[in-house]
Design a protein around this motif. Sequence first.
Motif, PDB file in Angstrom:
ATOM      1  N   ASP B   1     -63.323   1.539 -25.328  1.00  0.00           N
ATOM      2  CA  ASP B   1     -62.792   0.186 -25.188  1.00  0.00           C
ATOM      3  C   ASP B   1     -61.491   0.091 -25.983  1.00  0.00           C
ATOM      4  OD1 ASP B   1     -63.920  -3.164 -26.136  1.00  0.00           O
ATOM      5  OD2 ASP B   1     -62.282  -2.477 -24.865  1.00  0.00           O
ATOM      6  N   THR B   2     -60.418  -0.205 -25.279  1.00  0.00           N
ATOM      7  CA  THR B   2     -59.121  -0.300 -25.937  1.00  0.00           C
ATOM      8  C   THR B   2     -58.638  -1.737 -25.970  1.00  0.00           C
ATOM      9  OG1 THR B   2     -58.025   0.166 -23.845  1.00  0.00           O
ATOM     10  CG2 THR B   2     -58.454   2.039 -25.292  1.00  0.00           C
ATOM     11  N   THR B   3     -59.553  -2.674 -26.121  1.00  0.00           N
ATOM     12  CA  THR B   3     -59.197  -4.081 -26.057  1.00  0.00           C
ATOM     13  C   THR B   3     -58.727  -4.608 -27.396  1.00  0.00           C
ATOM     14  OG1 THR B   3     -60.832  -4.432 -24.316  1.00  0.00           O
ATOM     15  CG2 THR B   3     -60.032  -6.371 -25.479  1.00  0.00           C
ATOM     16  N   VAL B   4     -57.613  -5.313 -27.336  1.00  0.00           N
ATOM     17  CA  VAL B   4     -57.123  -6.092 -28.459  1.00  0.00           C
ATOM     18  C   VAL B   4     -57.158  -7.551 -28.019  1.00  0.00           C
ATOM     19  CG1 VAL B   4     -55.180  -6.562 -29.980  1.00  0.00           C
ATOM     20  CG2 VAL B   4     -55.648  -4.219 -29.237  1.00  0.00           C
ATOM     21  N   LYS B   5     -57.801  -8.369 -28.812  1.00  0.00           N
ATOM     22  CA  LYS B   5     -57.956  -9.773 -28.450  1.00  0.00           C
ATOM     23  C   LYS B   5     -57.118 -10.654 -29.364  1.00  0.00           C
ATOM     24  CE  LYS B   5     -62.629  -9.162 -26.630  1.00  0.00           C
ATOM     25  NZ  LYS B   5     -64.049  -9.583 -26.704  1.00  0.00           N
ATOM     26  N   GLN B   6     -56.612 -11.724 -28.779  1.00  0.00           N
ATOM     27  CA  GLN B   6     -55.821 -12.675 -29.558  1.00  0.00           C
ATOM     28  C   GLN B   6     -56.296 -14.098 -29.267  1.00  0.00           C
ATOM     29  OE1 GLN B   6     -51.662 -10.408 -28.803  1.00  0.00           O
ATOM     30  NE2 GLN B   6     -51.551 -12.140 -30.237  1.00  0.00           N
ATOM     31  N   ASN B   7     -56.369 -14.877 -30.325  1.00  0.00           N
ATOM     32  CA  ASN B   7     -56.762 -16.279 -30.197  1.00  0.00           C
ATOM     33  C   ASN B   7     -55.878 -17.163 -31.073  1.00  0.00           C
ATOM     34  OD1 ASN B   7     -59.275 -16.333 -28.523  1.00  0.00           O
ATOM     35  ND2 ASN B   7     -59.884 -14.837 -30.059  1.00  0.00           N
ATOM     36  N   PRO B   8     -55.544 -18.337 -30.560  1.00  0.00           N
ATOM     37  CA  PRO B   8     -55.748 -18.766 -29.176  1.00  0.00           C
ATOM     38  C   PRO B   8     -54.713 -18.118 -28.249  1.00  0.00           C
ATOM     39  CG  PRO B   8     -54.505 -20.420 -30.345  1.00  0.00           C
ATOM     40  CD  PRO B   8     -54.818 -19.331 -31.352  1.00  0.00           C
ATOM     41  N   TYR B  96     -53.136   6.652 -32.248  1.00  0.00           N
ATOM     42  CA  TYR B  96     -51.999   7.493 -31.906  1.00  0.00           C
ATOM     43  C   TYR B  96     -50.985   6.723 -31.061  1.00  0.00           C
ATOM     44  CZ  TYR B  96     -49.945  12.147 -31.489  1.00  0.00           C
ATOM     45  OH  TYR B  96     -49.125  13.237 -31.590  1.00  0.00           O
ATOM     46  N   GLU B  97     -51.428   5.648 -30.408  1.00  0.00           N
ATOM     47  CA  GLU B  97     -50.563   4.800 -29.588  1.00  0.00           C
ATOM     48  C   GLU B  97     -50.825   3.352 -29.969  1.00  0.00           C
ATOM     49  OE1 GLU B  97     -51.383   7.714 -25.765  1.00  0.00           O
ATOM     50  OE2 GLU B  97     -51.932   5.604 -25.699  1.00  0.00           O
ATOM     51  N   GLN B  98     -49.848   2.515 -29.649  1.00  0.00           N
ATOM     52  CA  GLN B  98     -50.044   1.095 -29.923  1.00  0.00           C
ATOM     53  C   GLN B  98     -50.636   0.411 -28.695  1.00  0.00           C
ATOM     54  OE1 GLN B  98     -46.932  -1.097 -31.859  1.00  0.00           O
ATOM     55  NE2 GLN B  98     -46.338   0.629 -33.154  1.00  0.00           N
ATOM     56  N   TYR B  99     -51.740  -0.294 -28.912  1.00  0.00           N
ATOM     57  CA  TYR B  99     -52.391  -1.067 -27.867  1.00  0.00           C
ATOM     58  C   TYR B  99     -52.148  -2.542 -28.158  1.00  0.00           C
ATOM     59  CZ  TYR B  99     -54.822   3.291 -26.849  1.00  0.00           C
ATOM     60  OH  TYR B  99     -55.107   4.586 -26.536  1.00  0.00           O
ATOM     61  N   PHE B 100     -51.672  -3.246 -27.133  1.00  0.00           N
ATOM     62  CA  PHE B 100     -51.274  -4.632 -27.319  1.00  0.00           C
ATOM     63  C   PHE B 100     -52.314  -5.615 -26.781  1.00  0.00           C
ATOM     64  CE2 PHE B 100     -46.894  -4.686 -28.835  1.00  0.00           C
ATOM     65  CZ  PHE B 100     -46.559  -3.347 -28.729  1.00  0.00           C
ATOM     66  N   GLY B 101     -52.406  -6.737 -27.460  1.00  0.00           N
ATOM     67  CA  GLY B 101     -53.183  -7.845 -26.952  1.00  0.00           C
ATOM     68  C   GLY B 101     -52.381  -8.660 -25.952  1.00  0.00           C
TER      69      GLY B 101
END
Lengths: 116, 109
Positions: B1-8, B96-101
């Motif tokens: 799972d490569t999920t990045v979450k952002q709220n709100p 190793y890489e940047q994953y974005f929300g």
Amino acid sequence: AQSVTQPDARVTVSEGASLQLRCKYSYFGTPYLFWYVQYPRQGLQLLLKYYPGDPVVQGVNGFEAEFSKSNSSFHLRKASVHWSDWAVYFCAVSMHSGGSNYKLTFGKGTLLTVTP
Amino acid sequence: DTTVKQNPRYKLARVGKPVNLICSQTMNHDTMYWYQKKPNQAPKLLLFYYDKILNREADTFEKFQSSRPNNSFCSLYIGSAGLEYSAMYLCASAGYEQYFGPGTRLTVL
């Protein structure tokens, strides 16, 4: 200081035609280079990355990019564009300081629009 | 799972009021970043945490605060919002890489 220039703010391509999005970088040393895509109402997704080695790198969805040290370029290409490729594309260069601790410098992005 | 979450996902704030944005990741990454993205501009790095160490960019040093109570969460805090803070705020976490929300769109009125 490192910098990235994407000279085309917007590129329009017919569906099925080939595509090239241009990216020029300025960096002292050996760069790590990236292309990200941002679809509407979504975050940035990594398309492909270049670490020192083969100058042509393959990415997802048929994208590829070619690194040229002599031209300081990292252009993105696709042989046949699909309407779903409509998005903003960002080129980025990183200063890698080891592990996961590195900074990305982005270009301003190129909006790709696809016509029928 | 490569999920990045952002709220709100969307935030409306009044000038002079504080703003707190939240980011979370479940990839156990050491590093989390915050970027500011304005229309027709490149994403701009504001700050990042490497483990518990906060690194802020020189030109945004006084404007943004952040905290990282544990490895999974990172916040971005604006003490007194100004009109110039209206932007998309992107969080990323990196192995190793940047994953974005998906970003938080902040509008200051």
